[in-house]
Design a protein around this motif. Structure first.
Motif, mmCIF file in Angstrom:
data_model
loop_
_atom_site.group_PDB
_atom_site.id
_atom_site.type_symbol
_atom_site.label_atom_id
_atom_site.label_comp_id
_atom_site.label_asym_id
_atom_site.label_seq_id
_atom_site.Cartn_x
_atom_site.Cartn_y
_atom_site.Cartn_z
ATOM 1 N N GLN A 190 15.740 -1.547 -3.887
ATOM 2 C CA GLN A 190 16.138 -0.132 -3.853
ATOM 3 C C GLN A 190 17.342 0.121 -4.761
ATOM 4 N N ASN A 191 18.256 -0.838 -4.773
ATOM 5 C CA ASN A 191 19.544 -0.592 -5.416
ATOM 6 C C ASN A 191 19.756 -1.281 -6.760
ATOM 7 N N THR A 192 18.825 -2.145 -7.145
ATOM 8 C CA THR A 192 19.076 -2.923 -8.357
ATOM 9 C C THR A 192 18.889 -2.072 -9.617
ATOM 10 N N ASN A 193 19.384 -2.606 -10.719
ATOM 11 C CA ASN A 193 19.339 -1.907 -12.000
ATOM 12 C C ASN A 193 17.965 -2.057 -12.653
ATOM 13 N N TYR A 194 17.263 -0.927 -12.827
ATOM 14 C CA TYR A 194 15.913 -0.955 -13.391
ATOM 15 C C TYR A 194 15.917 -0.991 -14.920
ATOM 16 N N LYS A 195 17.095 -1.020 -15.507
ATOM 17 C CA LYS A 195 17.154 -1.114 -16.976
ATOM 18 C C LYS A 195 17.008 -2.565 -17.429
ATOM 19 N N CYS A 222 0.834 -1.215 0.000
ATOM 20 C CA CYS A 222 0.000 0.000 0.000
ATOM 21 C C CYS A 222 0.867 1.264 0.000
ATOM 22 N N ASN A 223 1.960 1.215 0.742
ATOM 23 C CA ASN A 223 2.892 2.346 0.724
ATOM 24 C C ASN A 223 3.403 2.590 -0.697
ATOM 25 N N LEU A 224 3.795 1.508 -1.369
ATOM 26 C CA LEU A 224 4.368 1.657 -2.713
ATOM 27 C C LEU A 224 3.302 2.049 -3.737
ATOM 28 N N LYS A 225 2.069 1.591 -3.503
ATOM 29 C CA LYS A 225 0.979 2.000 -4.397
ATOM 30 C C LYS A 225 0.771 3.514 -4.322
ATOM 31 N N GLN A 226 0.990 4.098 -3.155
ATOM 32 C CA GLN A 226 0.879 5.559 -3.039
ATOM 33 C C GLN A 226 1.941 6.250 -3.891
ATOM 34 N N PRO A 263 -0.599 3.629 9.485
ATOM 35 C CA PRO A 263 -0.860 5.074 9.362
ATOM 36 C C PRO A 263 0.358 5.931 9.752
ATOM 37 N N GLU A 264 1.159 5.419 10.696
ATOM 38 C CA GLU A 264 2.364 6.164 11.085
ATOM 39 C C GLU A 264 3.488 5.920 10.073
ATOM 40 N N VAL A 265 3.636 4.667 9.644
ATOM 41 C CA VAL A 265 4.692 4.330 8.677
ATOM 42 C C VAL A 265 4.480 5.085 7.360
ATOM 43 N N ILE A 266 3.237 5.139 6.919
ATOM 44 C CA ILE A 266 2.956 5.727 5.607
ATOM 45 C C ILE A 266 3.189 7.247 5.623
ATOM 46 N N LYS A 267 3.181 7.840 6.809
ATOM 47 C CA LYS A 267 3.535 9.268 6.935
ATOM 48 C C LYS A 267 4.946 9.497 6.402
ATOM 49 N N GLY A 268 5.858 8.578 6.718
ATOM 50 C CA GLY A 268 7.234 8.701 6.234
ATOM 51 C C GLY A 268 7.299 8.590 4.721
ATOM 52 N N THR A 269 6.528 7.645 4.176
ATOM 53 C CA THR A 269 6.454 7.488 2.721
ATOM 54 C C THR A 269 5.916 8.765 2.075
ATOM 55 N N ARG A 311 12.958 4.519 -5.228
ATOM 56 C CA ARG A 311 14.146 3.997 -4.541
ATOM 57 C C ARG A 311 14.242 4.558 -3.119
ATOM 58 N N ASP A 312 13.935 5.845 -2.958
ATOM 59 C CA ASP A 312 13.976 6.453 -1.622
ATOM 60 C C ASP A 312 12.978 5.772 -0.687
ATOM 61 N N VAL A 313 11.773 5.529 -1.200
ATOM 62 C CA VAL A 313 10.739 4.914 -0.358
ATOM 63 C C VAL A 313 11.115 3.468 -0.030
ATOM 64 N N LEU A 314 11.680 2.739 -1.014
ATOM 65 C CA LEU A 314 12.118 1.364 -0.743
ATOM 66 C C LEU A 314 13.171 1.348 0.369
ATOM 67 N N GLY A 315 14.097 2.307 0.313
ATOM 68 C CA GLY A 315 15.126 2.397 1.349
ATOM 69 C C GLY A 315 14.527 2.704 2.710
ATOM 70 N N TYR A 316 13.569 3.623 2.716
ATOM 71 C CA TYR A 316 12.877 3.964 3.967
ATOM 72 C C TYR A 316 12.166 2.738 4.524
ATOM 73 N N LEU A 317 11.433 2.014 3.655
ATOM 74 C CA LEU A 317 10.650 0.856 4.120
ATOM 75 C C LEU A 317 11.541 -0.307 4.539
ATOM 76 N N GLN A 318 12.733 -0.351 3.947
ATOM 77 C CA GLN A 318 13.663 -1.406 4.367
ATOM 78 C C GLN A 318 14.071 -1.220 5.832
ATOM 79 N N ASN A 319 14.241 0.029 6.222
ATOM 80 C CA ASN A 319 14.868 0.291 7.525
ATOM 81 C C ASN A 319 13.932 0.790 8.608
ATOM 82 N N THR A 320 12.684 1.069 8.246
ATOM 83 C CA THR A 320 11.805 1.677 9.246
ATOM 84 C C THR A 320 11.337 0.646 10.284
ATOM 85 N N ASN A 321 10.781 1.160 11.376
ATOM 86 C CA ASN A 321 10.320 0.326 12.492
ATOM 87 C C ASN A 321 8.940 -0.262 12.184
#
Lengths: 292, 292
Positions: free
Chosen positions: B41-46, A10-14, A50-56, A34-44
């Motif tokens: 996040q880091n892979t090649n999208y091409k 759902c985060n990525l759909k946004q 509803p709190e996580v998606i605020k960061g997205t 890519r930024d959102v994937l990195g955020y979602l990889q490391n977030t709590n």
């Protein structure tokens, strides 16, 4: 409830929805993704979605340099539902149990949600509303809500989506007609996030005619109590009854440390539906029981 | 075709699907999800999604210490479709244009795909097959395929999913009956990935009765030519005609440097459907034109 791994989708759909909406070029879309994937990889993941998606949301809106990309759509939805407001009032007036009909319509209006689907269909909404008394509610604590309102002095009504807010106002009209001594607060998000209601939406539908509008001071996609303002928190804990509309409010308040909260919403995903042992897309009025 | 940002959702759905399938505990699910998010996040999208998803698959299977989590399900699908093989042969034999009916059934069988949906429904498949001649193909180059087969000496038939492989075999039976001088190779993936066919599946359905089975030597969810073995590449480039089944083969071969490839598949997502200007879930027989 804690983030479910499905919430990540759902985060990525946004990301896909908003970047499409503002017609972003594909390179910029990729940067945000890519930024959102990195955020979602490391977030709590112990936080609610509803709190996580605020960061997205913060990542998306920072990149597109627009904190309220849905503004026009929100205004459109509000004005479209305002156009059918009198039809809805007539429908309630003609019903045997006005409170119950208004309540069911208010829950059904929770389907106006382009976090889940982007299409608003006035016909579909009116159709749903017309068969409202045939709609089964697998959890229906509306009688308990009615009883609680009989002795309540204050009600905090937490809004959810634009468009839907018009019908929240109608429901509150009936609540205050039946229980004229209740002081009603209408809670909105402190910042724009997706299609959730803010002070701007409350102003547009003139919510102040029936309730005191109060911002929660936070931009989460729900009510993350520890992030809200002290003023809001005070109202939240002192209110005799809380009506919390929408899945975001349910997800963020489903472990909260107070009673007499009634969640009124449509379950829009399996994660939430199964947490309540109901089928997906069920409409619900569920009283919350705090497990100390 | 390059990865579409929507493909990222499909990658993550595989994480959810496989970790559910093997009943992984939630902490381990979370570890895999975070690893895959970091990878994406880091892979090649091409690259195409069939190549990208190989990386996702490697992360999942390494964590669960099982390189073929769908083995049992694949065997089940193969044997279920084998049970209805004679019904399908009868249906083809009773039809006016056996080649065309066998071709259409082979494309329809591409709906047996639990990368998209986990439910295999024999009834649904038989129902679809029974109305095969009513099914509209928005792109239908089957006549060109027939003509090309008339002069071809070698055909490379690239398989896609388990279950479907049974019907690939039936289609090849009819091809070799009509064109007895064609040497047919049946290409399979070099390693197990999702529900894609490998040598194990070809053995199970005794594909060697109608074709020479050849592994592509790679574990991508399609045919990523530069990753395949030299033996396979040699067959690929020398074959007079290539029939490439399934969306994964289309996605990975849609910019390839050779002609006379016929993509036979059901378009299963908007990204792929719109690349061909057809509706999602269309069935297609599309001749590829190499743009030098």
């Amino acid at each position: 409830m804690n983030l479910n791994l499905n919430c990540i989708l759902c985060n990525l759909k946004q990301v896909l929805a908003v970047t499409d909406l503002v017609n972003l070029d594909s390179d910029s879309k990729e940067v945000i993704m890519r930024d959102v994937l990195g955020y979602l990889q490391n977030t709590n993941y112990k936080r609610s979605n509803p709190e996580v998606i605020k960061g997205t949301w913060d990542i998306i809106t920072k990149h597109i340099a627009n904190t309220n990309p849905y503004r026009e759509i929100k205004n459109h939805y509000n004005s479209e539902v305002m156009k059918i407001a009198d039809k809805i009032r007539n429908l309630i007036n003609q019903s045997e149990d006005k409170f119950n009909t208004a309540l069911k319509i208010a829950i059904t209006a929770n389907l106006i949600d382009f976090a889940a689907s982007h299409t608003f269909d006035e016909k579909m909404l009116l159709k749903k509303i017309n068969i409202i008394n045939e709609q089964f509610m697998p959890i229906d604590d509306s009688k308990k809500l009615y009883e609680k309102l009989q002795t309540a002095e204050t009600l905090l009504y937490l809004g959810d989506n634009c468009g839907e807010i018009v019908i929240d106002k109608i429901f509150i009209e009936y609540i205050t007609a039946i229980f004229p001594n209740i002081k009603v607060y209408y809670g909105v998000r402190g910042e724009a996030i997706v299609n959730d209601v803010t002070v701007e939406d409350a102003d547009m539908v003139q919510m102040q005619e029936v309730a005191e509008v109060i911002s929660n001071g936070d931009g989460s996609l729900g009510t993350v109590i520890e992030k809200t303002s002290t003023v809001f928190r005070d109202v939240f804990y002192k209110a005799d009854v809380v009506i919390a509309k929408g899945q975001g409010n349910y997800e963020s308040l489903s472990d909260i440390d107070r009673n007499h909260i009634f969640f009124l919403f449509m379950a829009k995903c399996d994660a939430v539906a199964s947490s309540l042992h109901v089928a997906n897309l069920s409409i619900l009025c569920s009283e919350y029981q705090y497990k100390r």
